[in-house]
Design an enzyme around this catalytic site. Sequence first.
Site, PDB file in Angstrom:
ATOM      1  CG  ASP A 141      -1.720   1.188   1.524  1.00 14.77           C
ATOM      2  OD1 ASP A 141      -1.835   2.035   0.621  1.00 14.77           O
ATOM      3  OD2 ASP A 141      -2.276   1.282   2.640  1.00 14.77           O
TER       4      ASP A 141
ATOM      5  CG  HIS B 130      -3.981   4.421   3.792  1.00 14.16           C
ATOM      6  ND1 HIS B 130      -4.114   3.296   3.016  1.00 14.16           N
ATOM      7  CD2 HIS B 130      -5.163   5.069   3.717  1.00 14.16           C
ATOM      8  CE1 HIS B 130      -5.323   3.266   2.489  1.00 14.16           C
ATOM      9  NE2 HIS B 130      -5.991   4.341   2.900  1.00 14.16           N
TER      10      HIS B 130
END
Lengths: 558, 558
Positions: free
Chosen positions: A196, A371
């Site tokens: 990611d 994130h």
Amino acid sequence: MSKKNIDKLTIFALGGVGEIGKNMYVVQYANDIVVVDCGLKFPEEDMLGIDIVIPDISYLTENRDKVRGIVITHGHEDHIGGLPYVLKNLNVPVYGTRLTMGLIEMKLKEANLLGETKRIVITADSELKLGCMTATFFKTNHSIPDSVGVCLETPEGNVVHTGDFKFDQTPVNEQYADLHQMAAIGRRGVIALLSDSTNAERPGYTGSERSVGAEIEDVFRKAKQRVVIATFASNIHRIQQVIDACESTRRKLTVIGRSMVNVVSIASELGYLHVPDGMLIEPEEVNKLAADRVAILSTGSQGEPMSALTRMARSTHRKMDILPGDTVIIAATPIPGNERYVGRTVDELMRIGAHVIYGPGSITGVHVSGHGSQEELKLMLNIMRPKYFIPIHGEYRMLRQHGMLAESVGIAREDIFIVDNGDTVEIQEGVARKGSKVPAGNVLIDGLGVGDVGNIVLRDRKLLSQDGILVVVVTLSKQDGTILSGPDIISRGFVYVRESEGLLEEANRIVTSTLHRLMNENVNEWASLKTHVKDALGRFLYEQTRRRPMILPIIMEV
Amino acid sequence: MSKKNIDKLTIFALGGVGEIGKNMYVVQYANDIVVVDCGLKFPEEDMLGIDIVIPDISYLTENRDKVRGIVITHGHEDHIGGLPYVLKNLNVPVYGTRLTMGLIEMKLKEANLLGETKRIVITADSELKLGCMTATFFKTNHSIPDSVGVCLETPEGNVVHTGDFKFDQTPVNEQYADLHQMAAIGRRGVIALLSDSTNAERPGYTGSERSVGAEIEDVFRKAKQRVVIATFASNIHRIQQVIDACESTRRKLTVIGRSMVNVVSIASELGYLHVPDGMLIEPEEVNKLAADRVAILSTGSQGEPMSALTRMARSTHRKMDILPGDTVIIAATPIPGNERYVGRTVDELMRIGAHVIYGPGSITGVHVSGHGSQEELKLMLNIMRPKYFIPIHGEYRMLRQHGMLAESVGIAREDIFIVDNGDTVEIQEGVARKGSKVPAGNVLIDGLGVGDVGNIVLRDRKLLSQDGILVVVVTLSKQDGTILSGPDIISRGFVYVRESEGLLEEANRIVTSTLHRLMNENVNEWASLKTHVKDALGRFLYEQTRRRPMILPIIMEV
């Protein structure tokens, strides 16, 4: 010399690289294909009139007999939102954890696909045989519970897909990142890591969700009237903390906004949200309670024009008003492109007289990203120690930044693959190289139409949006080509007609004289007539107005 | 009891409050009007096809004999950009400092208004009689040289307008904020302060422009190839520092982008930029020099699609390419709404292989804002100690935040006026109150048209941009109303026609049968025919596609 018959491992994205959203990754070995995630993305600003965008899956439909299933890492729209469209053309099993599957089922029900879709609920401990590959999972921490990363054991080695993740050391709801499981995978060896890149531009560590809870409770405690809090509907950790803040400050809670109501209902049903008995009330009951005994959980943290918060801010919500002195918390950071919407909503709330807490989470404390930032991305790289690295989930610059982070922890530059959607990375006998491209792109969804809006339609919409349209109609005689009726000029989106009568009359004279001239010259093919009318009128209008409306000449024949 | 005849002081904005841009403020006492600034703003995203937006000046044109002049605080577009349009309808003297006037004259020349406009160049020490008012000035520090604030001495006391400002303690180009002059004004007493709210949401102090220079020089020194630096064309301090960095690292400089070339030329001519002899080279000469001896100063710091930087990033610039290994500095923070454009430009630059320095100035160090943050705004309030405070230059939330700052330094809440454009504040015998509204609003400019695009045109453009248009044409007989030709359906921006033949054929059948039915029922007014066709077709298309294109029925009669 049997080597040439050895099969190869192929990895590619059908969506999610060079963009934010519409995540879909494919791992293929010989005749077995495993798909990870199936997301949608919201249209770019030049995709006029488009509702959503999904990946082009023609590679998968052409190889449908090889597709062993779609493994979903978590229940966010950019990971599950494409399923209702994709499953219509590709009926394969879908794998996901319990909450993820609950959210998927809500979508499939709406699309009437629930019955015909094979759904397999997994846990982080599941082990799946998917053709020649074996999938195992590891718990990750992200802004929705029940997130997992995937490890696909292939004949070429382990391919790890992190899904979305951060390393929150003090998570909410027991949603910890399973460092032990990740370390065990890293020890066994990883041939390729897909990780990611969303926050690859952000230095340091992302804050802990728990710190948000403390901040929210503080606001609830100090607020003298009602508190309205808007956040992402899917952020169940955040919602739990809102519930906890209600409990500790003795407020009742009402939930508004369709997606928020849906998620709260599913998550409570499945046990991911713990709501004390009697806390939830209907919007209609709010006004019966003292203002400091109520909180309102709402959608609209991005200032979306149709969302509950925006409608409340504009006093156009059917059930709920915001009153002077209420406190409104916008517990989200605007997604790039939404800053103006959020700003406008804040303005409207302040005009009502609300006290508004908004702005970057780093200042307000009421939001953290889901994130991981640079140090967390390096941590993942160091745990997995992959031979090859493919940064995913991000615009090109984020992938590049993630690539540089990988270099900084010792991965060789030539072992890092920055790919576009459709670019394949092939691994054979431990050696990776770029392979040929597979079809990939945007499938645009407008209303019920899937893929029937392409570049020409979008170009026309763009043109129409800039300077409008003029339709020029004329009826000609079949016998001698003379003008029987018209030319009539009708405009839309071009000028305010009442103020521009002279201009349009002059335009009419120009069309008429152009037609007469052409007839005198015996030009009578329609295509030629149309081109001449278009050119003459276009030139005139540009000279007069510096605008270039679309001109649509129509010839009728009687 | 002579009081009722005492005149009053009226202050209002025609642009600049509740928005960013199109600054225009009016101070009136009896029969004398002074205007401060005359800016433009760029269109909001829902103003489709609009080029720029200027203030509605109908109050001024209705009182044209009272307007003593327009005083300009500095040469930014949002303070001078409206002049070419406004002066056409309101020929009054324009006052500005030397650089400001240089930039204004460039605009007036283009608009052929130079000859007929009375232009008076002022300095920070000037004193102007403007009717019963006297204007004096004070130097401010901002991201363009020669910025001033204005003090208008009126019979009711001093009205101070700060213009845009920050307090940079280590400014570039001697553009210091004149604290002594400001303090002297504050001592004399200020009845009303109008102060810049742009950064009212930002805690602390804004960084110094000088720190940017050090950072830029550092990048120039380390870059092994060419350096491309994009910044706002008007930021002459920044440009000077780029020139200084070129000098100390022995690079030649080329300038590209029309506005950058213009500003560099005017500012050098007027002595606001000091360019060493022989440093500037033509773009064509760049390739003749070693890569580490060249720098390129460019427009495009906002990722504007047509700017020089964006065209270089896309390899479509006529004169200049960016090569792998070049360093690109984006010395600006994206204005809200432009983040995606900037992101895309960065992506494209990185794809070429450039090393790109981008992101918030607080991280990169290559940009600081030109507007003061909260502590600087409080400093201005404490220096001026106004009786009444009107925050200006900002969206509503910024004005509110500025109002809260004013409260925090001791100004009473009832003495703070948060106004919309057109709201008047009237002061009579030292007492201020809200007065009646004057006309104010957006005048939209599209091409050569000023004000000929209004809400209906914009609504049509919006509609057209979402789902396109279908034109339905039919020719009827004058005698008996029978269909002689058509119905023909032509669509644009609706569906990809080749994929939707069936849909359009069915649409045609529906129109035909609707017309036949109406004729059988002897409905033959055109308006009624059109409405029925529109409704039937609209319903059918919505059922089939969930889209609502504009439908334009046209009836011809022969």
